[in-house]
Design a protein around this motif. Structure first.
Motif, short mmCIF file in Angstrom:
data_model
loop_
_atom_site.label_atom_id
_atom_site.label_comp_id
_atom_site.label_asym_id
_atom_site.label_seq_id
_atom_site.Cartn_x
_atom_site.Cartn_y
_atom_site.Cartn_z
N SER A 1 0.83 -1.21 0.00
CA SER A 1 0.00 0.00 0.00
C SER A 1 0.87 1.26 0.00
N PHE B 1 0.47 5.49 -0.03
CA PHE B 1 -0.53 6.52 0.19
C PHE B 1 0.14 7.77 0.75
N ASN C 1 -5.54 13.81 -3.46
CA ASN C 1 -4.98 12.48 -3.26
C ASN C 1 -4.42 12.31 -1.85
N GLY D 1 -5.32 11.70 2.04
CA GLY D 1 -6.37 11.31 2.98
C GLY D 1 -6.41 12.23 4.18
N ASN E 1 -16.72 -2.72 -0.85
CA ASN E 1 -16.23 -1.34 -0.79
C ASN E 1 -16.60 -0.72 0.55
N GLN F 1 -15.24 2.22 1.30
CA GLN F 1 -15.07 3.65 1.04
C GLN F 1 -15.87 4.02 -0.19
N HIS G 1 -14.50 6.51 -5.34
CA HIS G 1 -13.30 7.24 -5.74
C HIS G 1 -12.05 6.42 -5.41
N SER G 2 -12.16 5.53 -4.42
CA SER G 2 -11.02 4.74 -3.95
C SER G 2 -11.08 3.33 -4.51
N ILE H 1 -9.35 -2.29 -1.60
CA ILE H 1 -8.18 -2.45 -0.74
C ILE H 1 -8.23 -3.82 -0.08
N SER I 1 -11.03 10.34 -11.68
CA SER I 1 -10.99 10.50 -10.22
C SER I 1 -11.74 9.38 -9.52
N ALA J 1 -12.29 5.27 -8.96
CA ALA J 1 -11.66 3.97 -9.17
C ALA J 1 -12.56 3.07 -10.00
#
Length: 825
Positions: free
Chosen positions: A69, A71, A291, A293, A623, A625, A628-629, A632, A779, A781
Motif C-alpha cells: 500500500s 498513500f 490524493n 487522505g 467497498n 469507502q 473514488h477509492s 483495498i 478520479s 476507481a
C-alpha cells in the motif's frame, strides 16, 4: 457629443424592443452567472487565508509505501512535531490535532441537567490558538488550553450548553472521562472559510490515546502543523530544501519505534518500503488535497474551480455572441444610417464610438438586472452550491471593482465586432442600393460561426451533465459487495460497556429487526490499517519477503449475515469455535498475498505482540469507502481477539421492510432503557454512502442549472436570428406561398439552415465532451463508461431545442398573409 451617443443608443433600444429584450435578457443571465461563479470561486480560494501568518503555516503530510500500500495522508505520528522543531532549524513551532470521535457531554443549564452528543470536538495542543488565530471572545489564547481539563467553546457551542449566560468557569462532564472539564475561553463562531470546523476544543494533555502512542511513528492519527521562522522564505523551492533534510532525521527518530513493533527501519526500507514527510501550505490544504487522505479537514478540489470558471466564461461569451449576431443581423436596417452619417461627415472612429456606446447602454441595463437576480437568488445559490455566501461578500470593494471591470469588458467584447462590421460599409454602395451588405460574406460567415460556437458549448454542457448524473447513479446502484439498504447504525455503542451484547440480544427480540451486529467500525466510517507478515509457503515465496497492509474491522459472528457479505470459501466466525486468533480476508487480500488456497494460512501481527491469525474464510470484495477509492485488502477479526482498540464501536441493525419509523421508535426506547442519560444517535448506511458523493452531487446540480441557463441564452439568440431571417425573407415567403408553397414547406426552408449549424456544432462538441468527461472520470476507481447513446441523445436534444425555437418564428412567418408583403410591389 457623448450625450448624443447615449441618446441615439437609447432611441435604438426603444425602437427595436424585441431585439433589445433578447440582448438585455441574454446579457443579464450571463452577467448574473459570472457573478455567482465569481462568488463561489472567491469563497473557495479564501480558505484559511484569514489566519495571521497563514503563509508561514504548513501541514505535515506522511507519504508511505508499506508492504502493498502506497498513500499520502494528512495525518502523522505524535512525535513528528517535536522532532521537526528539535532537528530542523527553519521550524519555529508545531501544534497537533486529534479527533477523539463523538462524545456525550453532560451539562447543567438554568439548574436543569442535560446531555448532548458532541460531533464537532477536537483535541489539540496547548498552543493551538497561538498558531491558528481564530477570533477570541473571552479568555486568554496563550493559557486557555494549558490544563488537561481545559475546554474551549465556540459561541454557538456556548449557547447550546449554557444558553445566554457566560460559560467561563462553568463545567462540562465528558462521558469518556466522567470528570469535569472547565470552560476557559470562548471563540467567535468559526468562519466558513476555515478548513477545520469544530465547536469544542479540549487539551491533548488529557487525551489518553495521545499519551499512549506518544512514542509511535506508525500510529497515523494526528494532524501536525508547523510554523516556519520569520526569516525563512515560504516558496516551493525553499520548502523542497527543508523537506530534503527529513529522511536523515526520520531514520534516526523512527528507528526505536519501528524496532519496538518488530520491524527494524533499515530492514523496512530495504524491503522497498518508504516513509517520508512532506510540507503542504496551509492555504493549499482545502483545494490541493485530492490524493491526500484526511480525517476531518474540509477538502474540495481545484479542478472544480477551473470547471466553474470555464462555465462562467462560456455563458458570458454566449451572451456576447448573441449581441454580436443580432447586431450584425440588423445590418440591413442600420446600413443606410451608417451611409448617411458618413456622407454628412462622420468619420469611422465616431461611428465605432456610437456603436460601442450602444453596447455599453445594453450592458449597464443588463448589469442592473443581473444584480437584482443575484440578490434575489443568492439563498438558492448557497443551497445549490453548499455555500454560506452573504451579501457583505458581494458588496465589498473587490466585488464592485470586479463587477465594473466585467461590465466594461463585456461591453467592449459584445460591441466590438458589430461596431467594426457596420462601420466598414461603403456609403456609395449602400445608398444606391447595389451593395451586397445585406448578405455580406464576412458577416454571414461570422454569424454562422458564432451560432456554431454557441451550440457547441451548450451541447458540451448537456453531455457533461448527463455523464455526471450517470456516474452518480452508478455509484448508487453498483454492487458494493454487501447490502447497504435498511441498515441502521448506532454510534458510540461502546458506551454500553459490558451491556453491548445484552442490548444486541434485546434488539434481536424485536419483530422489526432482522439481524444486529457489533463492530469497531462500519463502511464509510474510520478505517484502521496496519501491516501483517504472511507465512512463507511454497505458493507465494516471491511475495513473502514483503508484508501486507490490511485495513480491518473487529466484528462479531453476526456481522457477515447482517451486512449480507458473501462468503467465497471457508466459514464465518462462530461461538462454537475459539476464533480469537482467526481472521477472514477479502478476495483482494488473498490475491495480493498470492495464496491459491488461503484457508489455514497464518498472518503474524507485529503491532499486536506477534499474534498469529489463522485464515478461516474469504469474503467477496466489498467497498468500505467511496468509489473514488480502489478496492483495498481487508480483514475481519473476531470480537474476542482484542488486538487493537480504536475507541469506537457501532451496532448495525438490519430492519425488516415495513414501518421504519415504528422500528426506530422501538430501538430508541430500548436504548433509553439501557442509557437513559445518553442521547440516541443513529444513521442509515445507504445515506452515509450517498454523503460520500456530496461534492459530486453539487457539481451535478451546478452543471444542470448552468446548462439550462446556457441553453436559454443560446435559444434567445437563435430566436432573434430566426426573427430577422424571417423578416429579411418576407417577400420571398410571400411569393413562395402565392406559387403554392405550404406552411410545412416554408417552415422547413427557414429551419434547415439552422439545423445544419446545430449538426456541425454537435460534431465539434462530441470529442471535446468525451475528452473532458474521461478526465473527470479518472478520479473514480470505478468509472462508468461514456456511452454512445449519451452523444446521440444530446445531439438529438440540441436539434429538437433549436427546431422548436426556430419553428416558433418560422410558423408565424409562414402563416402571414402574403398580400401584406407583396401589395407594395
Amino acid at each position: 457629443m457623448k450625450r448624443n451617443y447615449l441618446k441615439i443608443a437609447w432611441r435604438n433600444l426603444v425602437r427595436n424592443k424585441v431585439s433589445s429584450i433578447i440582448n438585455i435578457g441574454g446579457l443579464a443571465i450571463g452577467l448574473a452567472c459570472v457573478v455567482f461563479i465569481s462568488l463561489y470561486i472567491s469563497d473557495e480560494l479564501s480558505y484559511d487565508r484569514f489566519f495571521k501568518n497563514a503563509d508561514r503555516i504548513f501541514r505535515v503530510n506522511t507519504h508511505e509505501l508499506m508492504a502493498n500500500s502506497e498513500f499520502t495522508a494528512g495525518q502523522t505520528p505524535p512525535p513528528v512535531g517535536a522532532a521537526l522543531v528539535n532537528n530542523i532549524p527553519e521550524v519555529e513551532s508545531y501544534t497537533r490535532i486529534y479527533r477523539p470521535g463523538d462524545q456525550i457531554i453532560h451539562f447543567v443549564r438554568n439548574g436543569q441537567k442535560g446531555s448532548l452528543t458532541e460531533k464537532s470536538l477536537l483535541s489539540v495542543d496547548s498552543n493551538f490558538l497561538q498558531v491558528f488565530s481564530y477570533p477570541l471572545l473571552a479568555g486568554d489564547r496563550a493559557t486557555c488550553l494549558n490544563g488537561p481539563n481545559s475546554v474551549v467553546l465556540t459561541e454557538r457551542a456556548a449557547k447550546k450548553y449554557f444558553g445566554n449566560t457566560s460559560p467561563i468557569g462553568k463545567n462540562l462532564v465528558f462521558d469518556m472521562y466522567m470528570k469535569p472539564f472547565t470552560v476557559t475561553a470562548v471563540l467567535k463562531d468559526l468562519p466558513s472559510q476555515s478548513s477545520m470546523q469544530f465547536d469544542v476544543l479540549q487539551s491533548n494533555l488529557g487525551m489518553p490515546p495521545v499519551k499512549r502512542f506518544n512514542w509511535s511513528w506508525v500510529w497515523l492519527q494526528m494532524d501536525t502543523y508547523v510554523k516556519l521562522r520569520d526569516n525563512i522564505a515560504t516558496d516551493d523551492a525553499t520548502t523542497k530544501k527543508i523537506e530534503a533534510k527529513f529522511p536523515a532525521m526520520i531514520r534516526v527518530q523512527a528507528a526505536t519505534a519501528f524496532k519496538r513493533i518488530g520491524q527494524p527501519f533499515d530492514a523496512f526500507i530495504k524491503k522497498g518500503g518508504k516513509y517520508d514527510l512532506e510540507l503542504q501550505h496551509l492555504t493549499d490544504v482545502h483545494l490541493y488535497s485530492g490524493n491526500i487522505g484526511s480525517m476531518f479537514v474540509i477538502q474540495s478540489d481545484i479542478k472544480y474551480v477551473y470547471i466553474f470558471a470555464a462555465i462562467g466564461l462560456f455563458i458570458i461569451l454566449l451572451a456576447c455572441v448573441n449581441f454580436m449576431n443580432l447586431a450584425t443581423a440588423q445590418s440591413a436596417k442600420r446600413a443606410k444610417e451608417v451611409g448617411i452619417r458618413k456622407v454628412l461627415g462622420s468619420v469611422r472612429k465616431q461611428l465605432i464610438t456610437q456603436f460601442m456606446a450602444e453596447a455599453l447602454v445594453y450592458t449597464l441595463i443588463a448589469s442592473f438586472i443581473a444584480i437584482i437576480i443575484v440578490l434575489l437568488c443568492l439563498p438558492a445559490f448557497n443551497q445549490l452550491a453548499a455555500k454560506s455566501i452573504s451579501l457583505p461578500d458581494f458588496f465589498n470593494f473587490y466585488s464592485i471593482a470586479g463587477l465594473l471591470a466585467l461590465i466594461i469588458v463585456t461591453a467592449l467584447f459584445a460591441g466590438s465586432y458589430p461596431a467594426f462590421f457596420l462601420t466598414s460599409f461603403k456609403p456609395a454602395a449602400i445608398l444606391r442600393g447595389g451593395g451586397d451588405f445585406k448578405n455580406s460574406g464576412g458577416g454571414f460567415f461570422t454569424r454562422n460561426a458564432l451560432v456554431v460556437f454557441q451550440f457547441t458549448i451548450s451541447t458540451v454542457l448537456i453531455i457533461c451533465t448527463m455523464v455526471v448524473y450517470k456516474q452518480l447513479l452508478y455509484n448508487q446502484s453498483k454492487d458494493l459487495g454487501f447490502n447497504k439498504e435498511n441498515v441502521l447504525m448506532i454510534a458510540d455503542a461502546h458506551r454500553l460497556g459490558n451491556n453491548e451484547e445484552t442490548f444486541r440480544q434485546e434488539l434481536l427480540r424485536m419483530p422489526e429487526v432482522a439481524n444486529a451486529s457489533i463492530s469497531t467500525s462500519m463502511p464509510t466510517k474510520n478505517l484502521f490499517t496496519d501491516y501483517y507478515v504472511p507465512e512463507t509457503t511454497g505458493e507465494n515465496v516471491s511475495t513473502t519477503d514483503k508484508n501486507i497492509s490490511l485495513t480491518s474491522f473487529i466484528v462479531d459472528e453476526a456481522y457477515v449475515p447482517t451486512l449480507k457479505l458473501k462468503m467465497v470459501e471457508g466459514r464465518n466466525f462462530s461461538r462454537d469455535f475459539k476464533d480469537s486468533a482467526s481472521v477472514i480476508l477479502n478476495e483482494n487480500a488473498v490475491a495480493q498475498l498470492g495464496w491459491k488456497d488461503p484457508i489455514g494460512k497464518t498472518l503474524t501481527y507485529p503491532g499486536g505482540n506477534d499474534v498469529k491469525f489463522k485464515v478461516i474464510g474469504v469474503v467477496k470484495d466489498f467497498n468500505a469507502q467511496s468509489l473514488h477509492s480502489a478496492m483495498i485488502p481487508f480483514a475481519l477479526f473476531y470480537t474476542t481477539s482484542k488486538t487493537y482498540d480504536i475507541g469506537t464501536s457501532y451496532i448495525a441493525v438490519r430492519i425488516k421492510p415495513g414501518d421504519y419509523n415504528k422500528a426506530i421508535s422501538h430501538i430508541q426506547s430500548k436504548w433509553k432503557s439501557f442509557m437513559p442519560d445518553n442521547p440516541f444517535e443513529y444513521s442509515f448506511l445507504d445515506q452515509e454512502f450517498d454523503a460520500l458523493y456530496s461534492s459530486d452531487q453539487t457539481v451535478g446540480k451546478v452543471f444542470s442549472v448552468f446548462t439550462f441557463l446556457s441553453l436559454t441564452v443560446a435559444c434567445l439568440g437563435l430566436l432573434g436570428l430566426a426573427m430577422y431571417t424571417a423578416e429579411r425573407r418576407t417577400k420571398e415567403i410571400g411569393i413562395r406561398k402565392v406559387l403554392g408553397a405550404s406552411v410545412q414547406n416554408v417552415v422547413s426552408m427557414l429551419s434547415k439552415d439552422f439545423l445544419k449549424l446545430v449538426i456541425i456544432a454537435s460534431l465539434i462538441a462530441f470529442p471535446l465532451a468525451w475528452y473532458a468527461m474521461n478526465q473527470w472520470l479518472q478520479s473514480f476507481a470505478y468509472p462508468t463508461d461514456v456511452s454512445w447513446w449519451i452523444f446521440a441523445l444530446a445531439g438529438a436534444a440540441m436539434a429538437i431545442i433549436a427546431l422548436l425555437t426556430v419553428s416558433f418564428q418560422a410558423i408565424k412567418a409562414a402563416l402571414t398573409n402574403p398580400v401584406k408583403s407583396l401589395k407594395t410591389e
